[in-house]
Design an enzyme around this catalytic site. Structure first.
Site, PDB file in Angstrom:
ATOM      1  N   ARG A 259      -9.769   1.015   8.275  1.00  0.00           N
ATOM      2  CA  ARG A 259      -9.362  -0.357   8.569  1.00  0.00           C
ATOM      3  C   ARG A 259     -10.489  -1.143   9.231  1.00  0.00           C
ATOM      4  NH1 ARG A 259      -3.488   0.492   8.942  1.00  0.00           N
ATOM      5  NH2 ARG A 259      -2.374  -1.476   9.136  1.00  0.00           N
TER       6      ARG A 259
ATOM      7  N   LYS B   4       0.828  -1.227   0.000  1.00  0.00           N
ATOM      8  CA  LYS B   4       0.000   0.000   0.000  1.00  0.00           C
ATOM      9  C   LYS B   4       0.852   1.263   0.000  1.00  0.00           C
ATOM     10  CE  LYS B   4      -2.257  -0.824   3.873  1.00  0.00           C
ATOM     11  NZ  LYS B   4      -1.706  -2.113   4.311  1.00  0.00           N
TER      12      LYS B   4
ATOM     13  N   ARG C 256      10.527  -2.335  11.800  1.00  0.00           N
ATOM     14  CA  ARG C 256       9.494  -1.958  12.763  1.00  0.00           C
ATOM     15  C   ARG C 256       9.281  -3.102  13.736  1.00  0.00           C
ATOM     16  NH1 ARG C 256       4.460   0.008   9.215  1.00  0.00           N
ATOM     17  NH2 ARG C 256       3.408  -1.239  10.783  1.00  0.00           N
TER      18      ARG C 256
ATOM     19  N   ARG D 177      10.564  -6.636   5.601  1.00  0.00           N
ATOM     20  CA  ARG D 177      10.448  -5.199   5.313  1.00  0.00           C
ATOM     21  C   ARG D 177      11.376  -4.383   6.212  1.00  0.00           C
ATOM     22  NH1 ARG D 177       4.656  -2.299   5.414  1.00  0.00           N
ATOM     23  NH2 ARG D 177       4.561  -3.094   7.556  1.00  0.00           N
TER      24      ARG D 177
ATOM     25  N   ARG E 273      -1.158  -9.260  13.576  1.00  0.00           N
ATOM     26  CA  ARG E 273      -1.702  -8.209  12.698  1.00  0.00           C
ATOM     27  C   ARG E 273      -2.456  -8.808  11.518  1.00  0.00           C
ATOM     28  NH1 ARG E 273       3.278  -5.313  11.086  1.00  0.00           N
ATOM     29  NH2 ARG E 273       2.001  -3.843   9.936  1.00  0.00           N
TER      30      ARG E 273
HETATM   31  P1  AMP Z   1       0.573   0.445   9.427  1.00  0.00           P
HETATM   32  O1  AMP Z   1       1.746   1.351   9.450  1.00  0.00           O
HETATM   33  O2  AMP Z   1      -0.506   0.900   8.485  1.00  0.00           O
HETATM   34  O3  AMP Z   1       0.935  -0.997   9.223  1.00  0.00           O
HETATM   35  O4  AMP Z   1      -0.093   0.526  10.887  1.00  0.00           O
HETATM   36  C1  AMP Z   1       0.632   0.141  12.046  1.00  0.00           C
HETATM   37  C2  AMP Z   1      -0.321  -0.030  13.214  1.00  0.00           C
HETATM   38  O5  AMP Z   1      -0.980   1.223  13.482  1.00  0.00           O
HETATM   39  C3  AMP Z   1      -1.456  -1.018  12.997  1.00  0.00           C
HETATM   40  O6  AMP Z   1      -1.059  -2.358  13.244  1.00  0.00           O
HETATM   41  C4  AMP Z   1      -2.473  -0.516  14.019  1.00  0.00           C
HETATM   42  O7  AMP Z   1      -2.094  -0.878  15.328  1.00  0.00           O
HETATM   43  C5  AMP Z   1      -2.316   0.999  13.903  1.00  0.00           C
HETATM   44  N1  AMP Z   1      -3.220   1.548  12.878  1.00  0.00           N
HETATM   45  C6  AMP Z   1      -2.874   2.123  11.686  1.00  0.00           C
HETATM   46  N2  AMP Z   1      -3.960   2.536  11.034  1.00  0.00           N
HETATM   47  C7  AMP Z   1      -5.031   2.212  11.814  1.00  0.00           C
HETATM   48  C8  AMP Z   1      -6.434   2.361  11.669  1.00  0.00           C
HETATM   49  N3  AMP Z   1      -6.978   2.926  10.564  1.00  0.00           N
HETATM   50  N4  AMP Z   1      -7.226   1.926  12.671  1.00  0.00           N
HETATM   51  C9  AMP Z   1      -6.705   1.367  13.776  1.00  0.00           C
HETATM   52  N5  AMP Z   1      -5.390   1.178  13.978  1.00  0.00           N
HETATM   53  C10 AMP Z   1      -4.552   1.580  13.009  1.00  0.00           C
END
Ligand code: AMP
Length: 221
Positions: free
Chosen positions: A88, A13, A162, A127, A173
């Site tokens: 999400r 993404k 990360r 990653r 996740r």
């Molecule tokens: P990402 O960087 O998009 O993989 O997001 C990392 C983490 O941030 C996710 O595993 C969630 O814990 C939190 N997160 C990111 N976006 C959302 C969202 N729209 N709703 C809830 N938690 C989120």
């Protein structure tokens, strides 16, 4: 132009969003990056978000919606935006619809990246990301390693993994993705804006090929 990116963690993404952002001159807004920024500032909001993120869980909708709402009020999104990682949950998708009505905007495309399950876990755990918050270039130790190990090709900053990309958290996740986020695809199914496309190394179709098709599609729309 409003573009929404859907897909499992590490499905590509952020990488596709980055190309589209350059092409259409609109910002790519990553909800995960917003949370990470609050965490690195040591703020109360960051501390609350971190409790969930470190467990591989979703941050509760109230906090997530609050931060996205305020981000969408900033000046740089006037001409359009790309949302990477939001919505999400189906509830977030509904809230976004209401927000966009208020801002007199409509979704042009919801890009749903489909990646075979067996590839996803490997992609998450391999990653790596540039630690410079103005760069954040995404690498993959197998498919797209930096030229010098541990160092970003673009800005020379250290790259890192990360914490939530490590195996146990990545598994959690993914579980959360299938339960909470996969239904968002169904939510958009009858709206006429859903664009599902495969991004997979197995067929040699990665971020550049996907972005190229999306750009062509949007230009002919
Ligand atoms: P990402 O960087 O998009 O993989 O997001 C990392 C983490 O941030 C996710 O595993 C969630 O814990 C939190 N997160 C990111 N976006 C959302 C969202 N729209 N709703 C809830 N938690 C989120």
């Amino acid at each position: 132009m409003v573009i929404i990116m859907l897909g499992a963690p590490a499905s590509g993404k952020g990488s596709v969003a980055e190309i589209l952002s350059r092409e259409f001159h609109i910002p790519a807004i990553s909800s995960g990056d917003i949370f990470r920024k609050y965490i690195s500032n040591g703020s109360e909001i960051g501390k609350r978000a971190n409790e969930y993120m470190t467990q591989g869980m979703l941050v509760p909708d109230d906090l997530t919606v609050q931060l996205i709402t305020s981000r969408l009020k900033e000046d740089d999104v006037k001409e359009g935006l790309i949302l990477d990682g939001f919505p999400r949950t189906v509830n977030q998708a509904k809230v976004l619809d209401d927000m966009l009505v208020k801002e007199k905007k409509k979704i042009d495309i919801v890009i749903n990246l489909e990646t075979p399950e067996e590839e996803i876990l490997e992609r998450i755990t391999t990653r790596r990301i540039c630690s410079n918050s103005d760069c954040k270039t995404i690498y993959n130790t197998v498919l797209h390693p930096p030229k010098v190990e541990g160092i970003c090709d673009k800005c020379g900053s250290p790259i890192y993994q990360r914490d939530d990309d490590k195996l146990e958290k990545a598994k959690k996740r993914l579980e959360v993705y299938y339960k909470e986020t996969a239904p968002v695809v169904d939510y958009y199914k009858n709206t006429g804006v859903l664009y599902s496309t495969v991004l997979s190394q197995s067929i040699n179709r990665m971020k550049d090929e996907v972005a190229k098709d999306v750009i062509e599609y949007l230009k002919n729309k």
